[in-house]
Design a protein around this motif. Structure first.
Motif, PDB file in Angstrom:
ATOM      1  N   SER A 292       3.565  -0.575   3.532  1.00 43.08           N
ATOM      2  CA  SER A 292       3.983   0.459   2.587  1.00 43.08           C
ATOM      3  C   SER A 292       5.501   0.481   2.509  1.00 43.08           C
ATOM      4  O   SER A 292       6.196  -0.097   3.347  1.00 43.08           O
ATOM      5  CB  SER A 292       3.438   1.829   3.018  1.00 43.08           C
ATOM      6  OG  SER A 292       3.950   2.181   4.286  1.00 43.08           O
ATOM      7  N   VAL A 293       6.013   1.148   1.471  1.00 39.19           N
ATOM      8  CA  VAL A 293       7.455   1.277   1.294  1.00 39.19           C
ATOM      9  C   VAL A 293       7.730   2.666   0.738  1.00 39.19           C
ATOM     10  O   VAL A 293       6.893   3.252   0.040  1.00 39.19           O
ATOM     11  CB  VAL A 293       7.986   0.186   0.326  1.00 39.19           C
ATOM     12  CG1 VAL A 293       7.463   0.411  -1.085  1.00 39.19           C
ATOM     13  CG2 VAL A 293       9.502   0.130   0.336  1.00 39.19           C
TER      14      VAL A 293
ATOM     15  N   GLN B  68       4.599   4.300  -1.115  1.00 42.83           N
ATOM     16  CA  GLN B  68       3.742   3.418  -1.910  1.00 42.83           C
ATOM     17  C   GLN B  68       3.145   2.338  -1.014  1.00 42.83           C
ATOM     18  O   GLN B  68       3.865   1.613  -0.330  1.00 42.83           O
ATOM     19  CB  GLN B  68       4.565   2.762  -3.018  1.00 42.83           C
ATOM     20  CG  GLN B  68       3.870   1.613  -3.739  1.00 42.83           C
ATOM     21  CD  GLN B  68       2.712   2.062  -4.610  1.00 42.83           C
ATOM     22  OE1 GLN B  68       2.879   2.920  -5.470  1.00 42.83           O
ATOM     23  NE2 GLN B  68       1.538   1.501  -4.380  1.00 42.83           N
ATOM     24  N   LYS B  69       1.819   2.231  -0.993  1.00 43.78           N
ATOM     25  CA  LYS B  69       1.181   1.125  -0.299  1.00 43.78           C
ATOM     26  C   LYS B  69       1.499  -0.182  -1.037  1.00 43.78           C
ATOM     27  O   LYS B  69       1.492  -0.218  -2.269  1.00 43.78           O
ATOM     28  CB  LYS B  69      -0.334   1.329  -0.241  1.00 43.78           C
ATOM     29  CG  LYS B  69      -0.766   2.481   0.670  1.00 43.78           C
ATOM     30  CD  LYS B  69      -0.535   2.134   2.126  1.00 43.78           C
ATOM     31  CE  LYS B  69      -1.074   3.213   3.044  1.00 43.78           C
ATOM     32  NZ  LYS B  69      -0.883   2.889   4.464  1.00 43.78           N
ATOM     33  N   THR B  70       1.766  -1.241  -0.274  1.00 41.64           N
ATOM     34  CA  THR B  70       2.217  -2.485  -0.898  1.00 41.64           C
ATOM     35  C   THR B  70       1.478  -3.722  -0.422  1.00 41.64           C
ATOM     36  O   THR B  70       1.712  -4.811  -0.938  1.00 41.64           O
ATOM     37  CB  THR B  70       3.722  -2.695  -0.619  1.00 41.64           C
ATOM     38  OG1 THR B  70       3.921  -2.764   0.803  1.00 41.64           O
ATOM     39  CG2 THR B  70       4.560  -1.561  -1.199  1.00 41.64           C
ATOM     40  N   GLY B  71       0.610  -3.581   0.575  1.00 43.53           N
ATOM     41  CA  GLY B  71      -0.006  -4.767   1.168  1.00 43.53           C
ATOM     42  C   GLY B  71      -0.826  -5.578   0.186  1.00 43.53           C
ATOM     43  O   GLY B  71      -0.749  -6.808   0.166  1.00 43.53           O
ATOM     44  N   ALA B  72      -1.644  -4.897  -0.642  1.00 41.82           N
ATOM     45  CA  ALA B  72      -2.470  -5.631  -1.602  1.00 41.82           C
ATOM     46  C   ALA B  72      -1.596  -6.347  -2.627  1.00 41.82           C
ATOM     47  O   ALA B  72      -1.907  -7.459  -3.056  1.00 41.82           O
ATOM     48  CB  ALA B  72      -3.441  -4.684  -2.300  1.00 41.82           C
TER      49      ALA B  72
ATOM     50  N   PHE C 144       9.825  -2.901  -4.088  1.00 38.83           N
ATOM     51  CA  PHE C 144       8.655  -2.761  -3.228  1.00 38.83           C
ATOM     52  C   PHE C 144       8.879  -3.317  -1.817  1.00 38.83           C
ATOM     53  O   PHE C 144       7.932  -3.450  -1.046  1.00 38.83           O
ATOM     54  CB  PHE C 144       7.441  -3.413  -3.883  1.00 38.83           C
ATOM     55  CG  PHE C 144       6.908  -2.625  -5.053  1.00 38.83           C
ATOM     56  CD1 PHE C 144       6.043  -1.563  -4.853  1.00 38.83           C
ATOM     57  CD2 PHE C 144       7.316  -2.916  -6.338  1.00 38.83           C
ATOM     58  CE1 PHE C 144       5.576  -0.816  -5.918  1.00 38.83           C
ATOM     59  CE2 PHE C 144       6.850  -2.175  -7.412  1.00 38.83           C
ATOM     60  CZ  PHE C 144       5.981  -1.122  -7.206  1.00 38.83           C
ATOM     61  N   GLY C 145      10.126  -3.621  -1.488  1.00 43.21           N
ATOM     62  CA  GLY C 145      10.447  -3.991  -0.107  1.00 43.21           C
ATOM     63  C   GLY C 145      10.141  -5.418   0.262  1.00 43.21           C
ATOM     64  O   GLY C 145      10.090  -5.754   1.448  1.00 43.21           O
TER      65      GLY C 145
ATOM     66  N   TRP D 125       7.570  -4.085  13.251  1.00 45.11           N
ATOM     67  CA  TRP D 125       7.721  -3.014  14.243  1.00 45.11           C
ATOM     68  C   TRP D 125       7.788  -1.624  13.620  1.00 45.11           C
ATOM     69  O   TRP D 125       7.154  -0.683  14.141  1.00 45.11           O
ATOM     70  CB  TRP D 125       8.938  -3.287  15.134  1.00 45.11           C
ATOM     71  CG  TRP D 125       9.277  -2.157  16.056  1.00 45.11           C
ATOM     72  CD1 TRP D 125      10.449  -1.470  16.123  1.00 45.11           C
ATOM     73  CD2 TRP D 125       8.432  -1.547  17.045  1.00 45.11           C
ATOM     74  NE1 TRP D 125      10.397  -0.496  17.069  1.00 45.11           N
ATOM     75  CE2 TRP D 125       9.162  -0.514  17.659  1.00 45.11           C
ATOM     76  CE3 TRP D 125       7.125  -1.783  17.459  1.00 45.11           C
ATOM     77  CZ2 TRP D 125       8.641   0.279  18.674  1.00 45.11           C
ATOM     78  CZ3 TRP D 125       6.595  -0.981  18.468  1.00 45.11           C
ATOM     79  CH2 TRP D 125       7.341   0.024  19.056  1.00 45.11           C
ATOM     80  N   PRO D 126       8.516  -1.414  12.503  1.00 45.44           N
ATOM     81  CA  PRO D 126       8.533  -0.062  11.923  1.00 45.44           C
ATOM     82  C   PRO D 126       7.151   0.451  11.559  1.00 45.44           C
ATOM     83  O   PRO D 126       6.879   1.652  11.663  1.00 45.44           O
ATOM     84  CB  PRO D 126       9.421  -0.230  10.678  1.00 45.44           C
ATOM     85  CG  PRO D 126      10.300  -1.390  10.997  1.00 45.44           C
ATOM     86  CD  PRO D 126       9.426  -2.328  11.783  1.00 45.44           C
ATOM     87  N   GLN D 127       6.261  -0.452  11.135  1.00 46.93           N
ATOM     88  CA  GLN D 127       4.907  -0.024  10.778  1.00 46.93           C
ATOM     89  C   GLN D 127       4.138   0.455  12.008  1.00 46.93           C
ATOM     90  O   GLN D 127       3.328   1.389  11.925  1.00 46.93           O
ATOM     91  CB  GLN D 127       4.152  -1.180  10.118  1.00 46.93           C
ATOM     92  CG  GLN D 127       4.799  -1.689   8.837  1.00 46.93           C
ATOM     93  CD  GLN D 127       4.048  -2.877   8.268  1.00 46.93           C
ATOM     94  OE1 GLN D 127       2.843  -2.814   8.044  1.00 46.93           O
ATOM     95  NE2 GLN D 127       4.753  -3.972   8.014  1.00 46.93           N
ATOM     96  N   LEU D 128       4.371  -0.177  13.138  1.00 44.46           N
ATOM     97  CA  LEU D 128       3.722   0.238  14.380  1.00 44.46           C
ATOM     98  C   LEU D 128       4.349   1.507  14.932  1.00 44.46           C
ATOM     99  O   LEU D 128       3.656   2.403  15.412  1.00 44.46           O
ATOM    100  CB  LEU D 128       3.821  -0.881  15.420  1.00 44.46           C
ATOM    101  CG  LEU D 128       2.938  -2.103  15.193  1.00 44.46           C
ATOM    102  CD1 LEU D 128       3.415  -3.264  16.058  1.00 44.46           C
ATOM    103  CD2 LEU D 128       1.481  -1.791  15.507  1.00 44.46           C
ATOM    104  N   ALA D 129       5.659   1.570  14.857  1.00 46.71           N
ATOM    105  CA  ALA D 129       6.388   2.670  15.492  1.00 46.71           C
ATOM    106  C   ALA D 129       6.032   4.023  14.890  1.00 46.71           C
ATOM    107  O   ALA D 129       6.061   5.043  15.584  1.00 46.71           O
ATOM    108  CB  ALA D 129       7.890   2.425  15.390  1.00 46.71           C
TER     109      ALA D 129
END
Length: 938
Positions: A30-31, A39-43, A286-287, A524-528
């Motif tokens: 996400s971003v 905003q979710k961005t993985g897909a 979107f990062g 790491w930011p997604q986990l943190a």
């Protein structure tokens, strides 16, 4: 842009792609947008990869990506229940649809979403139009419904699994040619779209009828001649079949002129060019920084970019991915520009400069280049380091090819690095850190301070993806690095890394360390920010440390015992061959399916159980097991195969795998493979030793302790049933475990409506099969087979079980729905277990995913618990400075080598430690056995 032959049209089933992208990890990224919204961005990101890969693999002059439009179609008017059972689109996916449409257009694809027309019908119309003009049509989709479009000009490809559905492929897969597929689908129905077929008519019956009668119309005309219950069902369905056929038939004549005025000339869907300027803005928004950089690199330095493009590597940490999402190797490479500073350290002055940087850095990415993939035997060739993105160094230490430059002395460099490497306060980062720990340990250095592992970060965040560095860099950075094969070659001609030119090795190794640091910054930011995922990740890091210790300890092998077992097995194998020849009345090759088929079916008249895809009579293990119920020869062959495998895999090879220096086997535990969190073991595989036969159990006799020590085995009792009780909250199950009852006896009492004291051993056995079978999603058919009872009795047992344990049934139903809604389930501790096939149009795959949704939280929680135990026990062993060694972890079991003086501690304290690692609604129970070898201890 790719040049392409003008006769090729590429059509992408965009609706299929976006679901696959989402359930393949699209919910993990996400971003935060400029307006502060998340905003979710993985897909979106995975969709970009998939289309980049497809464009590369299938050059085409004409291309379009087709999506379903909002709103009803003619099928909804024809049958209001059409697709009524489908779960609504997840909100996290819905929010990514418009951005996906936008980026696909910017990438040069024609995007079509025609109101009132399903994507399949748009694809059918375009494919049929192009085919009629003599064009070659490639449709990229996993949807089996499109198989009815296939002809000599139209082929369906499924990039997810490599399946190719041309005329021969469709016929082999479904048993009927493409022109009969709509009749086939009408008979079978489509549970995904809620289109009924003929009750009890499955794929085999449908194919059989169509091959016998030639068409659905002919089957209908002969309905009175089809006997039995299935014939009655056909007659009852005759009024429905015309409607069913309309629903499953893909239209090939839709009016698309409002959307494609150029039809049938196809000019409107000519392959376009990327809008790089708009794409750069999109990627930044979107990062997708790596993708944005790649656009600049491709325009500024195309020559370097092309040179950097390479295939997957097999070097440790850069291994080829086990499951590559389409596009995982397709992201454009980032060209090496002047912003990258990669140093090659050949002087003490340069070394001292970098050592000072290491000592001042908050986090350092470190990687080793070695002589071997075998971590226990590998020696260092060089070390790469990275302290900030784009700034890395390589210390070549053992390149030995002719004219290699003078390098710093290996031992002296390691001696100078050792204080920093062994300083736990100096944070370090790696990709597959357990491997590098072993490599340094081979040189007498015990690295401390490993804070992060990008392989494990990916494993926790996106378990169903590939976790090799190449895939991670391509997926998250848009970078494609130099491949190991580019440096060392392939196959028999592959050279060792110590033969690689230092300049080339430096670029490769620095790139490894650099990409590792950048991937860490992405993951790491997604986990943190997620407490549950962070807990699981920290558990994996601690488990990596404990597993390193277990692997390093190894287990002592008694070679003479194995040799004696191999001799006995060899004699029995020879005897079985002679007995098989006698039964058959002739010698034959026991491994030849052709000869087995001739003897079984032609000479001995055994019934044909099933056939292979090519129509040959099958003699696989399932067939042998079925025939062995009535015939002696298949039973002999099964025993022969089992013993030959045992001999070849274990009794002959275990002693060979032991290190000559210590006589111990040092298995490798793969942490980032099983989606449930369980470990896998290889070289040797300790988890697959067959223990259901006396010969298999005896193999464990060769796992021994040295003089003065014993083997101890500690494992959880009925762990998955306890986890089921916790997850379901079922009152009866909770009571049984809290009261310390025999849960199988308690279940038998419930199912048979008797007192626990009256339960017979046979009834308890039934209950045990039911207890474990149902948590694995066993059907009534499976239960009937396992208990050798009829289906009706099995159904009654299951019904009675759910009546007595309603909490279990409620948990299963809730979990299925939750999995369909969000695409994953979780363990008690928050480990996410993704189910990409939960929305599959393939009934078998979807059913398998539903079973996995129920069982995965139990398997995953059990995996988490044994890891928590492994970490806790090792911590206490270290704190108390005990000589006890943890030497194996197998399923729910920890195995120890214990000095006799510490046996009491292991017997009493280890079960307490294992039971205390978590507080569930039921008590955890661990038990310890002790013996001279693993078999006696178990």
């Amino acid at each position: 842009m790719n040049t392409a032959p003008p006769q090729t049209l590429l059509l992408v089933d965009g609706s299929s792609y976006i679901y696959r992208a989402f359930f393949a990890g699209g919910e993990a990224m996400s971003v935060t947008l400029p307006d502060g919204s998340v905003q979710k961005t993985g897909a979106i990101r995975i969709m970009i990869n998939m289309l980049q890969s497809l464009r590369k693999e299938v050059p085409a002059a004409y291309a379009a990506c087709i999506f379903d439009a909002k709103g009803p179609t003619f099928r909804d008017e024809l049958y209001p229940q059409y697709k009524a059972t489908r779960s609504p689109m997840p909100d996290d996916l819905r929010s990514q649809i418009e951005p996906i449409h936008e980026v696909v257009r910017l990438m040069g694809w024609k995007v079509l979403a025609v109101p009132g027309v399903e994507a399949d019908d748009v694809i059918g119309t375009l494919a049929a139009t192009a085919s009629a003009q003599g064009m070659e049509v490639i449709v990229s989709s996993g949807d089996k419904d499109l198989a009815q479009l296939v002809n000599e000009h139209i082929t369906i490809i499924d990039t997810m699994n490599g399946r190719r559905r041309d005329v021969a492929g469709v016929t082999a897969e479904f048993g009927v040619p493409p022109h009969l597929m709509r009749d086939y689908q009408t008979l079978v129905g489509d549970t995904v779209d809620n289109v009924p077929g003929v009750p009890k008519v499955g794929p085999k019956t449908a194919a059989k009828w169509l091959n016998e009668y030639g068409s659905l119309d002919a089957i209908v005309a002969n309905a009175d001649n089809i006997k039995g219950a299935v014939g009655e069902n056909l007659k009852k369905s005759l009024d429905w079949l015309p409607t069913g056929r309309q629903l499953v038939t893909i239209k090939t004549d839709c009016d698309l002129n409002g959307w494609l005025p150029g039809l049938p000339a196809m000019d409107e869907i000519a392959t376009g060019s990327m809008d790089t300027g708009a794409l750069a803005v999109f990627y930044e928004k979107f990062g997708f920084k790596g993708l944005a950089r790649s656009l600049g690199a491709s325009s500024e330095a195309p020559a370097q970019a092309a040179a950097a493009e390479a295939g997957p590597a097999t070097q440790p940490g850069r291994e080829r991915d086990l499951f590559d999402e389409p596009g995982a190797e397709s992201a454009p490479p980032v060209a090496k520009t002047s912003s990258l500073r990669y140093d090659t350290i050949l002087t003490w002055e340069a070394f001292d400069t970098w050592l000072a940087k290491l000592q001042a850095a908050e986090l350092v990415a470190i990687d080793t280049e070695t002589t071997s993939l075998d971590e226990m035997r590998a020696r260092i060739v060089g070390i790469s380091l990275c302290i900030t993105p784009g700034e890395a160094a390589y210390i070549p230490l053992a390149h030995v090819y002719p004219d290699a430059p003078a390098q710093l002395p290996l031992d002296e460099v390691l001696a100078k690095l050792k204080p920093w490497l062994e300083d736990a306060s100096r944070a370090k980062l790696g990709q597959h850190i357990k491997y590098d720990r072993h490599v340094f340990a081979n040189h007498g250095i015990e690295v401390q301070g490993y804070a992060h592992d990008t392989m494990l970060q990916s494993y926790v965040l996106e378990v169903h993806q590939a976790h090799g560095l190449s895939s991670l860099a391509q997926r998250h950075l848009g970078r494609q690095g130099i491949s190991f094969e580019d440096l060392c070659g392939k196959g028999a001609n592959q050279i060792c890394f110590d033969q690689v030119d230092v300049a080339k090795a430096a670029e490769y190794a620095c790139e490894d360390a650099d990409m590792t640091l950048e991937v860490h910054h992405a993951l790491w930011p997604q986990l943190a920010r997620d407490d549950k995922l962070r807990f699981v990740y920290e558990l994996e890091i601690k488990s990596s440390e404990a597993l390193y210790r277990i692997e390093r300890n190894g287990v002592l092998i008694d070679a003479p015992t194995l040799a004696a077992q191999s001799h006995e097995l060899g004699q029995r194998i020879v005897q079985l061959e002679a007995e098989a020849y006698e039964i058959a009345g002739q010698p034959f090759n026991l491994s030849s399916p052709k000869q087995l088929g001739e003897i079984f079916f032609d000479k001995l008249g055994m019934p044909v159980v099933k056939k292979t895809a090519t129509g040959a009579r099958s003699t696989d293990e399932e067939v042998l097991e079925k025939l062995a119920e009535d015939y002696p020869l298949p039973a002999k062959l099964l025993e022969h195969r089992g013993l030959a495998k045992l001999k070849g895999t274990y009794t002959d090879k275990l002693a060979q795998l032991a290190l000559p220096s210590d006589g111990r086997v040092h298995t490798h535990y793969a942490q980032a493979v099983a989606v449930t969190g369980r470990l896998s073991s290889n070289d040797p595989n300790l988890q697959n030793i067959p223990i259901r036969t006396p010969e298999g159990r005896r193999v464990r006799e060769a796992f021994v302790a040295p003089a003065g020590s014993l083997i101890a085995s500690a494992d959880y009792s009925q762990i998955e049933l306890r986890i089921m009780a916790h997850l379901s909250g079922d009152a009866a199950l909770l009571l049984a475990f809290r009261d310390g009852m025999d849960v199988h006896r308690a279940t038998a009492a419930e199912i048979f409506s008797i007192d626990t004291a009256q339960v017979s051993s046979e009834q308890r056995r039934y209950a045990k099969v039911i207890n474990f079978g149902l948590i694995y999603g066993m059907s009534a058919y499976g239960l009937a087979k396992a208990l050798s009872i009829d289906n009706t009795a099995a159904k009654n047992y299951i019904a009675r079980y759910f009546e007595r344990y309603p909490g279990v049934k409620n948990y299963m139903e809730h979990t299925r729905e939750l999995a369909k809604r969000q695409g994953y389930v979780e363990t008690v501790f928050g480990r996410r277990l993704y189910l990409p096939e939960i929305g599959s149009s393939n009934g078998q795959r979807r059913a398998g995913a539903e079973r996995a949704a129920i069982n995965a939280p139990m398997q995953g929680t059990a995996a988490d618990l044994i890891k928590l135990s492994m970490v806790k026990v090792q911590e206490v062993i270290d704190a108390q400075k005990l000589r006890t060694k943890m030497i194996m972890q197998v399923h729910d079991e920890l195995v120890f080598e214990v000095p006799e003086s510490e046996l009491d501690w292991v017997r009493h304290e280890v079960p307490k430690l294992m039971a205390g690692v978590a507080q569930l609604k039921v008590p955890l129970l661990a038990e310890v056995g002790v013996g001279l070898n693993w078999d006696k201890a178990h």
